[in-house]
Motif scaffolding. Sequence first.
Motif, mmCIF file in Angstrom:
data_model
loop_
_atom_site.group_PDB
_atom_site.id
_atom_site.type_symbol
_atom_site.label_atom_id
_atom_site.label_comp_id
_atom_site.label_asym_id
_atom_site.label_seq_id
_atom_site.Cartn_x
_atom_site.Cartn_y
_atom_site.Cartn_z
ATOM 1 N N ALA A 1 0.811 -1.213 0.000
ATOM 2 C CA ALA A 1 0.000 0.000 0.000
ATOM 3 C C ALA A 1 0.845 1.265 0.000
ATOM 4 O O ALA A 1 0.349 2.342 -0.349
ATOM 5 N N ARG B 1 -3.040 -0.660 -7.789
ATOM 6 C CA ARG B 1 -3.457 -0.072 -6.512
ATOM 7 C C ARG B 1 -4.720 -0.719 -5.959
ATOM 8 O O ARG B 1 -4.873 -0.861 -4.735
ATOM 9 N N VAL C 1 -6.229 -1.999 -1.713
ATOM 10 C CA VAL C 1 -7.328 -1.315 -1.021
ATOM 11 C C VAL C 1 -8.498 -2.286 -1.076
ATOM 12 O O VAL C 1 -9.220 -2.357 -2.064
#
Length: 759
Positions: free
Chosen positions: A108, A496, A500
Amino acid sequence: MAAKPPTGDPVQDAPEVTPPKHSAVGLPAVGHSLRIAHQQMGVRRAALTLLRVNQKDGFDCPGCAWPEPEKRHTVEFCENGAKAVAEEATLRRVTPEFFAAHPVADLATRSGYWLGQQGRLTHPMYLPEGGTSYEPVSWDRAFGIIAEELGALSSPDEAVFYTSGRTSNEAAFLYQLFAREFGTNNLPDCSNMCHESSGSALTETLGVGKGSVLLEDLHTADLIIVAGQNPGTNHPRMLAALEKAKNSGAKIISINPLPEAGLERFKNPQTPRGLTTGVALTDLFLQIRLGGDQALFRLLNRLILETDGAVDEAFVREHTHGFEEFAATARDADWDETLRATGLDRAEIDRALRMVLASRRTIVCWAMGLTQHKHSVPTIREVVNFLLLRGNVGRPGAGVCPVRGHSNVQGDRTMGIFERPAPAFLDALEREFGFAPPREHGFDVVRAIRALRDGQAKVFFAMGGNFVAASPDTEVTEDAMRGARLTVHVSTKLNRSHVVTGARALILPTLGRTDRDLQAGGPQFVTVEDSMGMVHASRGRLEPASPQLLSEPAIVARLARRVLGPGSRTPWEEFEKDYASIRDRIAAVIPGFEDFNARVSDPAGFALPHGPRDSRTFPTATGKANFTAAPVEYPKVPEGRLLLQTLRSHDQYNTTIYGLDDRYRGIKNGRRVVLIHPEDAGELGLADGSYTDLVSEWTDGSERRATGFRVVHYPTTRGCAASYYPETNVLVPLDSTADTSNTPASKSVVIRLEPSAPA
């Protein structure tokens, strides 16, 4: 030998800045393409793979949707296409050992560039609830987890099924079929964030939500207007079509807040002239203020109406509806208001008018510069008005040309990836498959984020893409995703969105366009639809990155069997075994695909029918092409503020970051830059090379801040600024969207600039 991936994120604290270029492509583009290909694939693999890109017996480039000519070059790809292929055909691998060494908390902290550079995913990976690292999981267990979470929902509408534009026609058709048999129309896709405004405007006015031109039309046009688009970076192969048009005598008007090298001069590396001087493309550059396009086209329409003999009265009388109301509104267009809205001067608009009146065959091309404003739909309607006035629809060398981004984004919509499906499409599904599809409209991207945020959606499934990075209001989007029970991503590479996550998460690795697809029924191919409605086959040849990979159709078919169970009468197993059986069902459901398997065997593919283009028939509510009338809108910016547009660098495609340079704009080794006119910067006290925070202002009073951007004095339009996404998506409010289409208004973000805090 391919190069190893970076071990650490590169430092981007001090981007190097030089003056912007005034020409695009040439030998530097060739050299950069070969260097990236060598780094990712090695010399031999690079040569064998790149020579198959966009060839009739090869695979469709996983980059943009620009069409291929009938006669292909040996090298039928651009620099950014080479980068896209290189990253997919890379020899780098992301294995279970990688995930064991990199907990989610570590991943992250990494940039999107670093994540993408690690290579191809090799195994299904699972993040259990409360877990800190992804761990390998069998496909059977992965499908079981998804079935468990979907089965626990109180309503099918608590699931969201997102689609990226890379998904093939076959996979997209199966995906929407599964979602609707499961019971929901929650099928948001990347079109919701880009050309949804185009589809909304064109469906209302022409009856077909797609462009009305073929590649050959560009070659024979008298005038091509390129508005809100940067083909030199986003669709480089378009430059060759513009060059051919220029060589045939066409004039080109470019309308954009930024001067773009590709539209100034094109150096075609496949011609002797291109290796030296190249060809000047733009005859008139209208450096417009962000959001001023509707006002410009409205005034041009008034001036056409006032010019004797300029209106194609026979076409208007026979083929259009609503002319009188439109004309009354257009005649009220005001010069002073137009000059304020556009930032142009009267002489520039007069010159544009002369070029318009001298053209019998006019095409208007556009992209995100027109589609991502609050008033985007009326802006595109005004473009249609402009073309209808002079009969420039359904005429060779003339028409509307929305230039699509991802390689099959238009095909996915054709296959039914849409949260608001037409009743006729649902009726056809019901007849063919024997179940009653849901009729209530589902969530688009913005509404899906709200539903996840508010607990109304609990499972998020993405067929490709990088939803978290692509979506607006980054912090809101990320918080919404973390509230899900399960997030699932079908992917070729890390991004990404994988870090998440919901309470549980899955990464399902899939074949890419370059990979060989061997199923129980033998070797398979898929099909795609390009930006101009041409459908053709795509065949990968490379050995897949891992034996663990499944194709997208196989993933959907196996998931559907697990979730829907024996009660489903859909032959999912047959679909996985032989994609021809999928195409037979597409032919039965979707008009224009009759005899699909036979027609796609033609190496050149086939054109889908388009009534406005083919026969000047318009499947609208009135049965004619519709003129429209709407108030002129443009962004009003308070004193001391700027209007920001988010955009791509030359080293990226959508959210995929290939490198840290923007060669044509003179930016090297850094992405956190903001381009500002020197006079605006002077008034704000911002020296070139200083650092500033970008703070967006919106009606909800919330502060959205992007920190630490290097100020670059740049020849943009006064009052306007530009910066790269996804870094600046944090500034785009979730509720700042286009009327009608609900597309995020990423090209008109009001910002103030504040000094960055010392590091």
